[in-house]
Design an enzyme around this catalytic site. Structure first.
Site, PDB file in Angstrom:
ATOM      1  N   THR B  16       0.818  -1.216   0.000  1.00  0.00           N
ATOM      2  CA  THR B  16       0.000   0.000   0.000  1.00  0.00           C
ATOM      3  C   THR B  16       0.855   1.270   0.000  1.00  0.00           C
ATOM      4  O   THR B  16       0.649   2.162  -0.812  1.00  0.00           O
ATOM      5  CB  THR B  16      -0.871   0.034   1.279  1.00  0.00           C
ATOM      6  OG1 THR B  16      -1.436  -1.259   1.457  1.00  0.00           O
ATOM      7  CG2 THR B  16      -1.986   1.042   1.161  1.00  0.00           C
ATOM      8  N   VAL B  17       1.826   1.349   0.923  1.00  0.00           N
ATOM      9  CA  VAL B  17       2.639   2.565   1.028  1.00  0.00           C
ATOM     10  C   VAL B  17       3.612   2.659  -0.140  1.00  0.00           C
ATOM     11  O   VAL B  17       3.821   3.739  -0.712  1.00  0.00           O
ATOM     12  CB  VAL B  17       3.384   2.613   2.381  1.00  0.00           C
ATOM     13  CG1 VAL B  17       4.217   3.880   2.486  1.00  0.00           C
ATOM     14  CG2 VAL B  17       2.391   2.542   3.542  1.00  0.00           C
ATOM     15  N   LYS B 108       7.635   0.767  12.436  1.00  0.00           N
ATOM     16  CA  LYS B 108       7.601   1.180  13.849  1.00  0.00           C
ATOM     17  C   LYS B 108       8.025   0.076  14.807  1.00  0.00           C
ATOM     18  O   LYS B 108       8.714   0.334  15.780  1.00  0.00           O
ATOM     19  CB  LYS B 108       6.229   1.723  14.240  1.00  0.00           C
ATOM     20  CG  LYS B 108       5.096   0.757  14.015  1.00  0.00           C
ATOM     21  CD  LYS B 108       3.751   1.373  14.388  1.00  0.00           C
ATOM     22  CE  LYS B 108       2.629   0.479  13.932  1.00  0.00           C
ATOM     23  NZ  LYS B 108       2.399   0.496  12.494  1.00  0.00           N
ATOM     24  N   LYS B 208       4.844   3.481  19.079  1.00  0.00           N
ATOM     25  CA  LYS B 208       5.075   4.875  18.682  1.00  0.00           C
ATOM     26  C   LYS B 208       5.466   5.723  19.895  1.00  0.00           C
ATOM     27  O   LYS B 208       6.343   6.579  19.811  1.00  0.00           O
ATOM     28  CB  LYS B 208       3.821   5.432  18.000  1.00  0.00           C
ATOM     29  CG  LYS B 208       3.451   4.650  16.733  1.00  0.00           C
ATOM     30  CD  LYS B 208       2.040   4.984  16.237  1.00  0.00           C
ATOM     31  CE  LYS B 208       1.597   4.007  15.172  1.00  0.00           C
ATOM     32  NZ  LYS B 208       0.156   4.130  14.859  1.00  0.00           N
TER      33      LYS B 208
END
Lengths: 424, 424
Positions: B16-17, B108, B208
């Site tokens: 997707t990214v 992440k 995060k």
């Protein structure tokens, strides 16, 4: 151990922001040394007379009323201009830049009107001019436009750039008062000046829009190209109609760029209640930046005031302790962990509906040094059971764990149904 | 003309990214050249097979399934890792760094667990590792912590770091539904995964929080030191009670530092409705950073999704076109001004209460190509007069000026009382 970098600052103007900066540099001296391996020394203060320094507990010997004195002092690395107004600040900054000093300023009128010229002078003299504090106080909107959206095309910036007018509009909206009434109150509280023209006619917001448009679009945006309309004509009736239709009236500064053409204005806007900018109340400032891939990013914070503006000025100063811009990730220190969480709690429990229960539970809290902010007893589906809702004052997770253990064993408590943190 | 800088990128993972990044680099090619004097070329794409490239309209010849191929290619400047998961991404990034390639990642889990080690490897090999996209998608929170608050002591960071849980809590709050119902809907819409554990138990937000705490406090924050509690136990009853008491329930990630001790947790919180974080709805992310002089600064935006995450990755890539970090102010181009403002309008006018008036006014709008979105007729203090409220569709200030001139001269119109822009 690495050598401590010394940054020697000449400060022009010991007003609200100047005092905030002096206070910040003192209070955060250890933090700045720890973060940057640097120490910031105020070596000269330009003022009308030395008494002002003494009144603020500063050494009279720092006093000067001569820019020649500052520019000729090889010891001065950075000149911080906090005098405001265009003249003579412009001439002072020019002479500092020509002497090769780096300059930090919070002067939005000056940067809006003569920023290009000053940046050129800086470049010609191998100096750097920074002015984060000129736009939106502590909200780091210039740095955000500099360091982000680098792969995006920025479509627009929109924002609440003036705290005075946002305070007045918020008051009008929340209390149904007229513009005149709210202006008077803002003046009484010191939020608005006795001549409020610059704020209420959108001029102050337009200065900032002009500066930010240059960063956002890379175009030589000019103040005179901004169409400006203030809030003096806004009526309680319009505010009510806006609310009925799902909007809140805000004074927005708007710049859009499409097909190479720039459109800039400051005017009141019916902002949809779904948009973040409709929710910014009181003296806060905000800016929404829209990139074609990032979508909208909104920054919110305090746009004025001694400490927030000093924070932005200090940030620019600290940039000179490093190569310009990115200071990189510091080498990390070992973290000492706080095992206990510090917080307020909301508790919901089911209790037998009987007199004296609350005092029993209150005693358990008291024994664990937890004080209670509020208690509500609610009906439950079961008529013999009540919901007991308690909000505590600040305590620790350790104390709460101990209290909960006792509470869950109390004969009148059927169950502890919820334990949730409370903020604010 | 200055020489165009060529940045050659090897892309690991066309998900997707990855697809968002390919699309951004194509769509914004001219903007990137204009802003940075640079061109980004994707020279290799690491995937399982070449068909995936072809399906997305990319040249099969870019395909590789060998990291050796990428690391051995002197032509590759930057490796962009978008595979996710810890292994083998960690080994791939290590080999790229050892070959002296700069690396950008959105990973992440990996940065949370092994960031320190990877940064060390980067330093040892004269390479740079950037990972803005690992936290909060397009919201530039890492860069904000890097480039701002330099003179402040950061007291806390607090935020909504997970869009899935915020979507579920918003839905529960607005529609009074149960957690289970909202989770199912989020899964149906693709906002939540079939195994939602990482999101709903606060694990994703904790990754995060750990990364951001390192930047905020300069401490080696560790994932296992974060206390984590998810949203699965939140009931409609608690949400209702929160509303009654002036709060909204949000899943917050919180890190505070005081007296050298670090406190970190992810858990549901009753957030006061006066606080910005209570107003963040749906899949949005937000982070509030509190400096001791700046006070609270809040950043809001899209924390996930193909385009927003690609925007953050592209920002890191473009950093390599300059000296790291600050890209400075570009030399400004001459702005072509759009004289006409493009906007929707709200108008309020006082009209004589007589049949046929609306059609006359509507005709004037039509003649000036302004279309009307909605009309409301309201009572006025004077029984012979009505307030006519009109909201238009998008038009220009020029068309509106012409229409207003005619309207103000129409015999049934007593006065035009308000003309205000409408947004959204």
């Amino acid at each position: 151990m690495a050598k401590i970098k010394q940054l020697n600052v000449a400060l022009l103007g010991l007003g609200t922001v100047g005092k905030g900066l002096v206070s910040l540099l003192k209070e955060n001296e250890a933090e700045i040394l720890n973060k940057h391996g640097a120490k910031v020394n105020i070596v000269k203060i330009f003022e009308r007379n030395a008494d002002k320094l003494e009144k603020f507990g500063l050494d009279r010997n720092l006093f000067t009323d001569s820019m020649e004195d500052i520019c000729g002092d090889k010891n001065v690395d950075i000149v911080v201009e906090l005098l405001g107004r265009i003249h003579p600040s412009k001439e002072y900054i020019e002479s500092a830049l020509r002497a090769g000093k780096n300059v930090v300023t919070a002067n939005k009128d000056l940067i809006c009107m003569h920023g290009g010229e000053l940046l050129k002078t800086a470049k010609q003299n191998g100096a750097v001019l920074l002015y984060e504090a000129s736009c939106l106080g502590a909200v780091p909107v210039i740095n955000t436009l500099k360091n982000n959206f680098l792969g995006d095309e920025i479509k627009s910036i929109k924002g609440i750039f003036n705290g005075t007018t946002n305070y007045i509009l918020t008051k009008m909206t929340q209390e149904g008062l007229s513009y005149e009434e709210c202006l008077k109150e803002a003046q009484a509280l010191g939020y608005a000046e006795s001549d409020p023209t610059n704020d209420v006619e959108g001029i102050d917001a337009a200065y900032k829009l002009c500066i930010l448009s240059r960063f956002a679009f890379g175009l030589d945006a000019k103040f005179e190209d901004i169409s400006k309309k203030g809030i003096t004509q806004i009526t309680p009736q319009d505010i009510q109609i806006a609310a009925r239709l799902g909007y809140t009236i805000k004074l927005l500064a708007i710049a859009k760029c499409g097909d190479g053409k720039l459109e800039m204005r400051v005017n009141p806007v019916f902002v949809s209640n779904n948009h973040q900018l409709s929710k910014i109340n009181g003296a806060f400032n905000a800016c929404t930046i829209e990139g074609n891939y990032s979508d909208e990013i909104t920054l919110i914070g305090r746009g004025a005031g001694s400490h927030p503006t000093a924070s932005a000025v200090a940030n620019d100063i600290m940039n000179f302790a490093h190569k310009m811009g990115d200071v990189g990730q510091r080498s990390l220190k070992k973290a000492k962990m706080e095992k206990d969480g510090h917080m307020k709690y909301y508790l919901r429990m089911s209790v037998t509906d009987r007199a004296g229960i609350l005092s029993g539970i209150a005693k358990i809290f008291g024994d664990n040094k937890i004080s209670i902010e509020s208690v509500i007893q609610d009906k439950n589906d079961n008529p013999d059971i009540k919901s007991l809702i308690i909000v505590t004052h600040m305590t620790t997770s350790g104390s709460m764990a101990k209290a909960l253990e006792k509470i869950s064993r109390a004969p009148s408590v059927q169950s502890v149904d919820s334990v949730i943190e409370v903020m604010g």
